[in-house]
Design an enzyme around this catalytic site. Structure first.
Site, PDB file in Angstrom:
ATOM      1  CB  CYS A 108       9.358  17.958   5.876  1.00  0.00           C
ATOM      2  SG  CYS A 108       9.532  16.925   4.419  1.00  0.00           S
ATOM      3  CG  HIS A 242       5.722  16.968   8.051  1.00  0.00           C
ATOM      4  ND1 HIS A 242       5.286  17.590   6.901  1.00  0.00           N
ATOM      5  CD2 HIS A 242       6.604  16.019   7.650  1.00  0.00           C
ATOM      6  CE1 HIS A 242       5.893  17.042   5.861  1.00  0.00           C
ATOM      7  NE2 HIS A 242       6.687  16.080   6.291  1.00  0.00           N
ATOM      8  CG  ASN A 272       5.606  14.652   2.984  1.00  0.00           C
ATOM      9  OD1 ASN A 272       5.664  15.874   3.075  1.00  0.00           O
ATOM     10  ND2 ASN A 272       6.526  13.859   3.513  1.00  0.00           N
TER      11      ASN A 272
HETATM   12  O1  UT7 Z   1       8.789  14.154   5.305  1.00  0.00           O
HETATM   13  C1  UT7 Z   1       9.461  12.965   5.667  1.00  0.00           C
HETATM   14  C2  UT7 Z   1       9.317  12.018   4.531  1.00  0.00           C
HETATM   15  N1  UT7 Z   1       9.288  10.642   4.758  1.00  0.00           N
HETATM   16  C3  UT7 Z   1       8.493   9.952   5.621  1.00  0.00           C
HETATM   17  O2  UT7 Z   1       7.860  10.434   6.490  1.00  0.00           O
HETATM   18  C4  UT7 Z   1       8.481   8.450   5.402  1.00  0.00           C
HETATM   19  C5  UT7 Z   1       8.427   7.649   6.679  1.00  0.00           C
HETATM   20  N2  UT7 Z   1       8.216   6.247   6.369  1.00  0.00           N
HETATM   21  C6  UT7 Z   1       7.013   5.771   5.964  1.00  0.00           C
HETATM   22  O3  UT7 Z   1       6.069   6.532   5.854  1.00  0.00           O
HETATM   23  C7  UT7 Z   1       6.876   4.299   5.694  1.00  0.00           C
HETATM   24  O4  UT7 Z   1       8.055   3.629   6.070  1.00  0.00           O
HETATM   25  C8  UT7 Z   1       6.546   3.984   4.207  1.00  0.00           C
HETATM   26  C9  UT7 Z   1       5.119   4.403   3.906  1.00  0.00           C
HETATM   27  C10 UT7 Z   1       7.510   4.699   3.285  1.00  0.00           C
HETATM   28  C11 UT7 Z   1       6.661   2.484   3.946  1.00  0.00           C
HETATM   29  O5  UT7 Z   1       5.814   1.771   4.838  1.00  0.00           O
HETATM   30  P1  UT7 Z   1       6.378   0.509   5.640  1.00  0.00           P
HETATM   31  O6  UT7 Z   1       5.269  -0.037   6.401  1.00  0.00           O
HETATM   32  O7  UT7 Z   1       7.583   0.986   6.411  1.00  0.00           O
HETATM   33  O8  UT7 Z   1       6.764  -0.462   4.474  1.00  0.00           O
HETATM   34  P2  UT7 Z   1       8.194  -1.084   4.093  1.00  0.00           P
HETATM   35  O9  UT7 Z   1       9.103  -0.035   3.577  1.00  0.00           O
HETATM   36  O10 UT7 Z   1       8.667  -1.913   5.230  1.00  0.00           O
HETATM   37  O11 UT7 Z   1       7.785  -2.045   2.896  1.00  0.00           O
HETATM   38  C12 UT7 Z   1       6.921  -3.151   3.090  1.00  0.00           C
HETATM   39  C13 UT7 Z   1       6.713  -3.826   1.741  1.00  0.00           C
HETATM   40  C14 UT7 Z   1       8.015  -4.122   1.006  1.00  0.00           C
HETATM   41  O12 UT7 Z   1       7.870  -5.366   0.365  1.00  0.00           O
HETATM   42  P3  UT7 Z   1       8.509  -6.696   1.020  1.00  0.00           P
HETATM   43  O13 UT7 Z   1       9.980  -6.415   1.112  1.00  0.00           O
HETATM   44  O14 UT7 Z   1       7.867  -6.831   2.355  1.00  0.00           O
HETATM   45  O15 UT7 Z   1       8.140  -7.757   0.038  1.00  0.00           O
HETATM   46  C15 UT7 Z   1       8.088  -3.031  -0.045  1.00  0.00           C
HETATM   47  O16 UT7 Z   1       8.802  -3.417  -1.191  1.00  0.00           O
HETATM   48  O17 UT7 Z   1       5.943  -2.996   0.867  1.00  0.00           O
HETATM   49  C16 UT7 Z   1       6.616  -2.859  -0.390  1.00  0.00           C
HETATM   50  N3  UT7 Z   1       6.296  -1.555  -0.929  1.00  0.00           N
HETATM   51  C17 UT7 Z   1       5.194  -1.323  -1.674  1.00  0.00           C
HETATM   52  N4  UT7 Z   1       4.214  -2.147  -2.091  1.00  0.00           N
HETATM   53  C18 UT7 Z   1       3.218  -1.596  -2.810  1.00  0.00           C
HETATM   54  C19 UT7 Z   1       6.969  -0.370  -0.794  1.00  0.00           C
HETATM   55  N5  UT7 Z   1       6.318   0.600  -1.423  1.00  0.00           N
HETATM   56  C20 UT7 Z   1       5.210   0.045  -1.982  1.00  0.00           C
HETATM   57  C21 UT7 Z   1       4.150   0.550  -2.745  1.00  0.00           C
HETATM   58  N6  UT7 Z   1       3.182  -0.309  -3.137  1.00  0.00           N
HETATM   59  N7  UT7 Z   1       4.043   1.858  -3.088  1.00  0.00           N
END
Ligand code: UT7
Length: 321
Positions: A108, A242, A272
């Site tokens: 990215c 970004h 993104n």
């Molecule tokens: O260019 C670089 C590319 N990548 C990035 O910049 C990504 C950086 N990271 C992020 O943006 C965030 O970490 C995410 C948006 C990917 C995730 O947000 P988060 O607040 O870190 O959530 P998490 O991964 O801790 O997940 C929280 C919960 C989980 O459920 P449990 O374990 O708490 O029951 C996930 O399974 O949310 C669940 N979850 C979803 N629920 C509904 C994960 N994805 C989804 C979804 N819809 N799409």
């Protein structure tokens, strides 16, 4: 180096969060709250090559530079259906350019890497007019059964024409090995001698860890660029960051204690778009007349690797027809 032309192109098809909730265990409220994304554009009937060409043509047209006068084409791309030839080679001829070209994969951060490289080419008289095209189709390296990754990305392309000038002031690029937190693996052809069995693995991402690395690295780059140029956040007119997650942008903004107006975003509509994201944002702001002559801009991006790229620059207004 200065930027004298910009262009961008997005797929026609807009896919809303609700549309994704139709086949994934997700919801508009989860995606909006966690990322700020409402919809993204995804390639369906057009091709990445066509997007790259459209962005490239728009940048050339706004620069007034004829394709045959471009003496380097740098293409930023993480993956497309061709490993070889490069995407640069594929679009070079149809764009009407006749010059050296290569693809770089700076994830990215690829557009900032391309700008840094173009700056070096100009300073060493390797080239006088360079076309940079960042074209990405991250939708094709996600697992569309994985709600944690597929909802985050969108497809798109951006292009810039650069030449000698007084625009860019400073760059900071970094690299660090964290291959396990974000990767996409493609299988290679088997040989009789290499018995390691390989298979394609769609994007794997440790979201929380990438979030932490992204905020930490971007703040480190921005602070370093400001510090070594005797500036503070207040001296920057706009931060073009970004577009990966609205919460990442907000963390950086809060660290800098600068007003929201200085942090334009389009992640709401495009998700993104990997290395195209800053270029698309720049093109839209420039065409809307929101980048004023002499405005000081700070660009900052991060991506798989883990790599980062940041640049400090002064803007010169571009006249669009
Ligand atoms: O260019 C670089 C590319 N990548 C990035 O910049 C990504 C950086 N990271 C992020 O943006 C965030 O970490 C995410 C948006 C990917 C995730 O947000 P988060 O607040 O870190 O959530 P998490 O991964 O801790 O997940 C929280 C919960 C989980 O459920 P449990 O374990 O708490 O029951 C996930 O399974 O949310 C669940 N979850 C979803 N629920 C509904 C994960 N994805 C989804 C979804 N819809 N799409």
């Amino acid at each position: 180096m200065k930027i004298i032309g910009t262009g961008s192109a997005l797929p026609e098809k807009s896919v809303t969060n609700d549309m994704l909730a139709g086949f994934l265990d997700t919801s508009d409220s989860w995606i909006t709250t966690r990322t700020g994304i409402h919809e993204r554009r995804l390639l369906s009937t057009e091709t990445l090559r066509e997007l790259a060409m459209k962005a490239g043509r728009a940048a050339l047209e706004s620069s007034g530079v004829r394709p045959e006068d471009i003496d380097y084409l740098i293409c930023s791309n993480v993956a497309n259906s061709y490993v070889s030839p490069s995407l640069g080679s594929i679009i070079l001829g149809p764009l009407g350019c006749c010059c050296p070209t290569f693809d770089l994969n700076g994830a990215c951060a690829g557009l900032v890497y391309a700008l840094d490289m173009a700056d070096a080419f100009l300073k060493t008289n390797r080239a006088r007019k360079i076309l940079i095209v960042a074209a990405e189709q991250p939708s094709r390296f996600c697992d569309w059964h994985d709600r944690a990754t597929s909802v985050l990305f969108g497809d798109g392309a951006a292009a810039l024409v650069v030449t000698e000038g007084e625009g860019f002031i400073d760059f900071r690029l970094t690299g660090d090995t964290h291959t396990d937190v974000m990767y996409y693996k493609r299988s290679l052809e088997p040989t009789p001698y290499d018995r390691v069995e390989e298979k394609t693995t769609p994007l794997v991402m440790e979201g929380r860890e990438v979030f932490r690395l992204a905020v930490e690295a971007s703040i480190r780059d921005v602070d370093a660029l400001l510090g070594r140029n005797g500036l503070t956040g207040a001296d920057i007119d706009m931060f073009l960051l970004h577009q990966a997650n609205m919460r990442i942008i907000e963390c950086i903004r809060q660290h800098l204690e600068q007003p929201k107006e200085k942090f334009p975003t389009n992640i709401q509509h495009y998700g993104n778009t990997s290395s195209a994201s800053i270029g698309i944002l720049m093109d839209e702001l420039s065409r809307a007349g929101r980048l004023k002559n002499g405005a000081t801009l700070l660009l900052s991006a991060f991506g798989g690797g883990f790599v980062t790229g940041a640049a400090l620059m002064k803007w010169s207004e571009i006249q669009y027809k």
